[in-house]
Design a protein around this motif. Sequence first.
Motif, PDB file in Angstrom:
ATOM      1  N   GLU A  51       0.833  -1.212   0.000  1.00  0.00           N
ATOM      2  CA  GLU A  51       0.000   0.000   0.000  1.00  0.00           C
ATOM      3  C   GLU A  51       0.864   1.257   0.000  1.00  0.00           C
ATOM      4  O   GLU A  51       0.512   2.257  -0.620  1.00  0.00           O
ATOM      5  CB  GLU A  51      -0.948  -0.012   1.196  1.00  0.00           C
ATOM      6  CG  GLU A  51      -1.996   1.075   1.138  1.00  0.00           C
ATOM      7  CD  GLU A  51      -2.822   1.072  -0.143  1.00  0.00           C
ATOM      8  OE1 GLU A  51      -3.076   2.169  -0.687  1.00  0.00           O
ATOM      9  OE2 GLU A  51      -3.200  -0.021  -0.615  1.00  0.00           O
ATOM     10  N   MET A  52       1.999   1.238   0.683  1.00  0.00           N
ATOM     11  CA  MET A  52       2.898   2.387   0.695  1.00  0.00           C
ATOM     12  C   MET A  52       3.439   2.661  -0.706  1.00  0.00           C
ATOM     13  O   MET A  52       3.504   3.811  -1.133  1.00  0.00           O
ATOM     14  CB  MET A  52       4.050   2.141   1.683  1.00  0.00           C
ATOM     15  CG  MET A  52       4.955   3.339   1.910  1.00  0.00           C
ATOM     16  SD  MET A  52       6.400   3.478   0.833  1.00  0.00           S
ATOM     17  CE  MET A  52       7.282   1.998   1.166  1.00  0.00           C
ATOM     18  N   ARG A  54       1.972   1.744  -3.583  1.00  0.00           N
ATOM     19  CA  ARG A  54       0.838   2.238  -4.381  1.00  0.00           C
ATOM     20  C   ARG A  54       0.589   3.726  -4.121  1.00  0.00           C
ATOM     21  O   ARG A  54       0.356   4.501  -5.040  1.00  0.00           O
ATOM     22  CB  ARG A  54      -0.422   1.447  -4.060  1.00  0.00           C
ATOM     23  CG  ARG A  54      -0.487   0.116  -4.710  1.00  0.00           C
ATOM     24  CD  ARG A  54      -1.861  -0.521  -4.516  1.00  0.00           C
ATOM     25  NE  ARG A  54      -1.813  -1.911  -4.895  1.00  0.00           N
ATOM     26  CZ  ARG A  54      -1.784  -2.932  -4.061  1.00  0.00           C
ATOM     27  NH1 ARG A  54      -1.823  -2.723  -2.761  1.00  0.00           N
ATOM     28  NH2 ARG A  54      -1.724  -4.161  -4.498  1.00  0.00           N
ATOM     29  N   SER A  55       0.630   4.115  -2.865  1.00  0.00           N
ATOM     30  CA  SER A  55       0.398   5.507  -2.494  1.00  0.00           C
ATOM     31  C   SER A  55       1.486   6.424  -3.048  1.00  0.00           C
ATOM     32  O   SER A  55       1.199   7.502  -3.577  1.00  0.00           O
ATOM     33  CB  SER A  55       0.337   5.618  -0.976  1.00  0.00           C
ATOM     34  OG  SER A  55       0.193   6.947  -0.578  1.00  0.00           O
ATOM     35  N   ALA A  56       2.744   6.015  -2.936  1.00  0.00           N
ATOM     36  CA  ALA A  56       3.855   6.822  -3.441  1.00  0.00           C
ATOM     37  C   ALA A  56       3.784   6.953  -4.962  1.00  0.00           C
ATOM     38  O   ALA A  56       4.036   8.042  -5.502  1.00  0.00           O
ATOM     39  CB  ALA A  56       5.185   6.214  -3.025  1.00  0.00           C
ATOM     40  N   ALA A  58       1.015   6.759  -6.793  1.00  0.00           N
ATOM     41  CA  ALA A  58      -0.134   7.627  -7.092  1.00  0.00           C
ATOM     42  C   ALA A  58       0.221   9.095  -6.868  1.00  0.00           C
ATOM     43  O   ALA A  58      -0.120   9.954  -7.695  1.00  0.00           O
ATOM     44  CB  ALA A  58      -1.326   7.228  -6.239  1.00  0.00           C
ATOM     45  N   ASP A  59       0.923   9.397  -5.775  1.00  0.00           N
ATOM     46  CA  ASP A  59       1.352  10.777  -5.516  1.00  0.00           C
ATOM     47  C   ASP A  59       2.302  11.267  -6.598  1.00  0.00           C
ATOM     48  O   ASP A  59       2.193  12.400  -7.068  1.00  0.00           O
ATOM     49  CB  ASP A  59       2.023  10.884  -4.147  1.00  0.00           C
ATOM     50  CG  ASP A  59       1.062  10.679  -3.000  1.00  0.00           C
ATOM     51  OD1 ASP A  59      -0.168  10.744  -3.221  1.00  0.00           O
ATOM     52  OD2 ASP A  59       1.548  10.435  -1.866  1.00  0.00           O
ATOM     53  N   ARG A  61       2.514  10.142  -9.704  1.00  0.00           N
ATOM     54  CA  ARG A  61       1.750  10.282 -10.939  1.00  0.00           C
ATOM     55  C   ARG A  61       0.926  11.569 -10.916  1.00  0.00           C
ATOM     56  O   ARG A  61       0.878  12.308 -11.903  1.00  0.00           O
ATOM     57  CB  ARG A  61       0.864   9.059 -11.130  1.00  0.00           C
ATOM     58  CG  ARG A  61       0.172   8.990 -12.452  1.00  0.00           C
ATOM     59  CD  ARG A  61      -0.611   7.711 -12.628  1.00  0.00           C
ATOM     60  NE  ARG A  61      -1.463   7.441 -11.474  1.00  0.00           N
ATOM     61  CZ  ARG A  61      -1.506   6.300 -10.820  1.00  0.00           C
ATOM     62  NH1 ARG A  61      -0.752   5.294 -11.189  1.00  0.00           N
ATOM     63  NH2 ARG A  61      -2.305   6.141  -9.789  1.00  0.00           N
ATOM     64  N   ASP A  62       0.295  11.882  -9.787  1.00  0.00           N
ATOM     65  CA  ASP A  62      -0.503  13.098  -9.672  1.00  0.00           C
ATOM     66  C   ASP A  62       0.366  14.352  -9.767  1.00  0.00           C
ATOM     67  O   ASP A  62      -0.037  15.353 -10.375  1.00  0.00           O
ATOM     68  CB  ASP A  62      -1.270  13.121  -8.351  1.00  0.00           C
ATOM     69  CG  ASP A  62      -2.376  12.081  -8.314  1.00  0.00           C
ATOM     70  OD1 ASP A  62      -2.759  11.552  -9.401  1.00  0.00           O
ATOM     71  OD2 ASP A  62      -2.848  11.770  -7.194  1.00  0.00           O
TER      72      ASP A  62
END
Length: 70
Positions: A51-52, A54-56, A58-59, A61-62
């Motif tokens: 999950e860490m 995936r979150s990194a 996503a951040d 990419r955003d």
Amino acid sequence: MVNAIKGLFISCDIPMAQFIINLNASMPTSQKFIIHILDNTHMFVQPHVAEMIRSAVADFRDANSYEKPT
């Protein structure tokens, strides 16, 4: 005797693999999560960091997405 390690297999493109490797390098030694880098696009990591990562990603990419001004 065989030693087995539970982990998560990641398959991605080369730039994303480099991002994950750099994320691992930025962590303190006790928190490094890459178990083994198999090749340029595949790696084996500890399962608790899924999950860490995936979150990194996503951040990242955003932060690097282009939005057309209105």
